[in-house]
Motif scaffolding. Structure first.
Motif, mmCIF file in Angstrom:
data_model
loop_
_atom_site.group_PDB
_atom_site.id
_atom_site.type_symbol
_atom_site.label_atom_id
_atom_site.label_comp_id
_atom_site.label_asym_id
_atom_site.label_seq_id
_atom_site.Cartn_x
_atom_site.Cartn_y
_atom_site.Cartn_z
ATOM 1 N N ASP A 145 0.785 -4.846 -1.008
ATOM 2 C CA ASP A 145 1.596 -5.177 0.155
ATOM 3 C C ASP A 145 1.253 -4.147 1.210
ATOM 4 O OD1 ASP A 145 3.885 -4.747 2.014
ATOM 5 O OD2 ASP A 145 4.800 -6.379 0.853
ATOM 6 N N PRO A 146 0.733 -4.571 2.368
ATOM 7 C CA PRO A 146 0.289 -3.593 3.372
ATOM 8 C C PRO A 146 1.394 -2.642 3.819
ATOM 9 C CG PRO A 146 0.359 -5.820 4.289
ATOM 10 C CD PRO A 146 0.515 -5.960 2.816
ATOM 11 N N ASP A 147 2.631 -3.129 3.875
ATOM 12 C CA ASP A 147 3.726 -2.249 4.277
ATOM 13 C C ASP A 147 4.021 -1.213 3.194
ATOM 14 O OD1 ASP A 147 4.054 -3.544 6.709
ATOM 15 O OD2 ASP A 147 5.453 -5.008 5.868
ATOM 16 N N HIS A 148 3.968 -1.644 1.926
ATOM 17 C CA HIS A 148 4.164 -0.708 0.816
ATOM 18 C C HIS A 148 3.058 0.340 0.813
ATOM 19 C CE1 HIS A 148 4.159 0.078 -3.786
ATOM 20 N NE2 HIS A 148 4.881 0.970 -3.161
ATOM 21 N N SER A 149 1.812 -0.132 1.007
ATOM 22 C CA SER A 149 0.673 0.786 1.043
ATOM 23 C C SER A 149 0.841 1.812 2.151
ATOM 24 C CB SER A 149 -0.628 -0.001 1.237
ATOM 25 O OG SER A 149 -1.738 0.862 1.324
ATOM 26 N N ALA A 150 1.257 1.360 3.325
ATOM 27 C CA ALA A 150 1.454 2.277 4.453
ATOM 28 C C ALA A 150 2.566 3.273 4.150
ATOM 29 C CB ALA A 150 1.784 1.475 5.707
ATOM 30 N N SER A 151 3.625 2.815 3.465
ATOM 31 C CA SER A 151 4.735 3.701 3.104
ATOM 32 C C SER A 151 4.276 4.779 2.131
ATOM 33 C CB SER A 151 5.869 2.885 2.487
ATOM 34 O OG SER A 151 6.895 3.721 2.000
ATOM 35 N N LEU A 152 3.464 4.389 1.141
ATOM 36 C CA LEU A 152 2.931 5.354 0.178
ATOM 37 C C LEU A 152 2.072 6.395 0.870
ATOM 38 C CD1 LEU A 152 1.937 3.199 -2.915
ATOM 39 C CD2 LEU A 152 3.618 5.020 -2.851
ATOM 40 N N GLN A 153 1.199 5.929 1.740
ATOM 41 C CA GLN A 153 0.312 6.850 2.446
ATOM 42 C C GLN A 153 1.117 7.859 3.263
ATOM 43 O OE1 GLN A 153 -3.256 3.531 2.919
ATOM 44 N NE2 GLN A 153 -2.450 4.504 4.728
ATOM 45 N N LYS A 154 2.193 7.412 3.879
ATOM 46 C CA LYS A 154 3.030 8.301 4.687
ATOM 47 C C LYS A 154 3.734 9.326 3.813
ATOM 48 C CE LYS A 154 6.894 8.249 7.960
ATOM 49 N NZ LYS A 154 7.871 7.385 8.696
ATOM 50 N N LEU A 212 8.768 12.727 -5.256
ATOM 51 C CA LEU A 212 9.577 11.513 -5.216
ATOM 52 C C LEU A 212 9.622 10.828 -6.578
ATOM 53 C CD1 LEU A 212 8.243 10.054 -1.857
ATOM 54 C CD2 LEU A 212 10.447 11.146 -2.246
ATOM 55 N N GLY A 213 8.626 11.051 -7.422
ATOM 56 C CA GLY A 213 8.582 10.402 -8.719
ATOM 57 C C GLY A 213 7.841 9.082 -8.647
ATOM 58 N N VAL A 214 7.180 8.727 -9.754
ATOM 59 C CA VAL A 214 6.353 7.522 -9.749
ATOM 60 C C VAL A 214 7.200 6.261 -9.605
ATOM 61 C CG1 VAL A 214 6.319 7.182 -12.256
ATOM 62 C CG2 VAL A 214 4.375 6.432 -10.863
ATOM 63 N N ILE A 215 8.436 6.256 -10.147
ATOM 64 C CA ILE A 215 9.287 5.077 -10.039
ATOM 65 C C ILE A 215 9.618 4.797 -8.571
ATOM 66 C CG2 ILE A 215 11.452 4.013 -10.760
ATOM 67 C CD1 ILE A 215 9.517 4.561 -13.051
ATOM 68 N N ALA A 216 10.023 5.855 -7.841
ATOM 69 C CA ALA A 216 10.373 5.694 -6.430
ATOM 70 C C ALA A 216 9.170 5.252 -5.602
ATOM 71 C CB ALA A 216 10.931 7.004 -5.885
ATOM 72 N N LEU A 217 7.966 5.684 -5.999
ATOM 73 C CA LEU A 217 6.770 5.329 -5.226
ATOM 74 C C LEU A 217 6.344 3.895 -5.452
ATOM 75 C CD1 LEU A 217 4.616 8.573 -5.636
ATOM 76 C CD2 LEU A 217 5.832 7.810 -3.609
ATOM 77 N N LEU A 218 6.571 3.361 -6.640
ATOM 78 C CA LEU A 218 6.056 2.030 -6.987
ATOM 79 C C LEU A 218 7.034 0.905 -6.664
ATOM 80 C CD1 LEU A 218 4.245 2.711 -10.380
ATOM 81 C CD2 LEU A 218 3.227 2.419 -8.123
ATOM 82 N N VAL A 219 8.319 1.197 -6.662
ATOM 83 C CA VAL A 219 9.309 0.172 -6.334
ATOM 84 C C VAL A 219 9.423 0.063 -4.814
ATOM 85 C CG1 VAL A 219 11.735 -0.483 -6.474
ATOM 86 C CG2 VAL A 219 10.594 0.489 -8.471
ATOM 87 N N TYR A 220 9.266 -1.165 -4.297
ATOM 88 C CA TYR A 220 9.323 -1.363 -2.844
ATOM 89 C C TYR A 220 10.073 -2.664 -2.571
ATOM 90 C CZ TYR A 220 7.858 -1.510 2.036
ATOM 91 O OH TYR A 220 7.842 -1.535 3.407
ATOM 92 N N GLY A 221 11.249 -2.536 -1.967
ATOM 93 C CA GLY A 221 12.055 -3.724 -1.708
ATOM 94 C C GLY A 221 12.425 -4.407 -3.009
#
Length: 260
Positions: free
Chosen positions: A236-245, A145-154
């Motif tokens: 952000d717990p939602d961001h963290s959960a998204s990364l883990q998934k 996915l790339g680091v940019i896609a992983l770090l940007v959330y909303g």
């Protein structure tokens, strides 16, 4: 997970060439060599050695098996990942334990060892895969996915260094180590971060806290206020959960360093 077209052969299981050479220290203190193909007719036990704690017990098993099956051999594969801080020191320590044990050793091959490590690392001793070694960072599943896609959330498109905001887009083209953690690797990472940063100005570590819903509010406050010299992704717990998934698609989340 272990099946390949040729796992019935040792070279197929290891992913090696049949003419690759193994070595061992014999009881007289000399060094012996054998090719993988020469072990085809023997009963072979493959020992994937992460920490070496099992060596004394396995040696007793080996001695008992040899009394019944003289053709029985053990092939040790180095897995210097886990809690290892220095792969070279790890191998020196393992070799010192083998001075009086006549097992074959596969010379360290990073691709072979890392492939085998991934097969067994879903549930290591402490329940998490920890890869603090900068020489060999874990290739997690979602890195395409790339680091940019992983770090940007909303609307969150920045990381922090102290109180300064840095746009995630500014990380493009740099050597990034994404530090995914429950705050267990902090001290280990700190020991070599400044040294690498001094040698490579384009090197950056970005800390992303993994969501742990079992922590208390007091623990959360301590975690979020911990001083870090590297970049920090706002939690952000939602961001963290998204990364883990996205990253840990085939295993439970674990402390890891992911290279981009």
């Amino acid at each position: 997970m272990w099946k390949t077209p040729s796992t019935s052969e040792l070279e197929g299981l290891l992913g090696c060439n049949p003419f690759d050479v193994l070595d061992k220290i014999n009881p007289a203190g000399g060094r012996e060599e054998v090719s993988i193909s020469e072990l085809k007719e023997k009963l072979v036990g493959l020992y994937l050695c992460a920490g070496g704690n099992f060596i004394p017990t396995l040696h007793k098993v080996y001695q008992q098996c040899r009394t019944r099956q003289p053709e029985f051999e053990i092939v040790l594969v180095y897995l210097p990942f886990g809690d290892c801080l220095d792969p070279l020191v790890y191998r020196v320590n393992i070799d010192s334990l083998l001075q009086k044990i006549s097992w074959w050793r596969l010379p360290f091959n990073n691709s072979v060892s890392r492939r085998l490590w991934r097969l067994i690392s879903c549930y290591p001793d402490d329940g998490r895969l920890r890869v603090p070694c900068p020489e060999g960072t874990e290739q997690a599943e979602g890195t395409h996915l790339g680091v940019i896609a992983l770090l940007v959330y909303g609307s969150q498109d920045y990381v922090l260094r102290s109180n300064d905001r840095i746009a995630v887009a500014e990380l493009r083209g740099r050597n990034i180590l994404l530090y995914l953690d429950y705050l267990d690797l902090y001290d280990e990472l700190l020991t070599w971060y400044h040294e690498i940063k001094a040698k490579d100005p384009d090197f950056e570590v970005v800390f992303v806290r993994l969501d742990n819903r079992n922590t208390t509010e007091v623990e959360d406050d301590l975690v979020l206020s911990a001083p870090m010299p590297w970049l920090v992704c706002p939690f952000d717990p939602d961001h963290s959960a998204s990364l883990q998934k996205n990253i840990f698609t085939k295993a439970w989340p674990y402390d890891a360093l992911v290279e981009f």
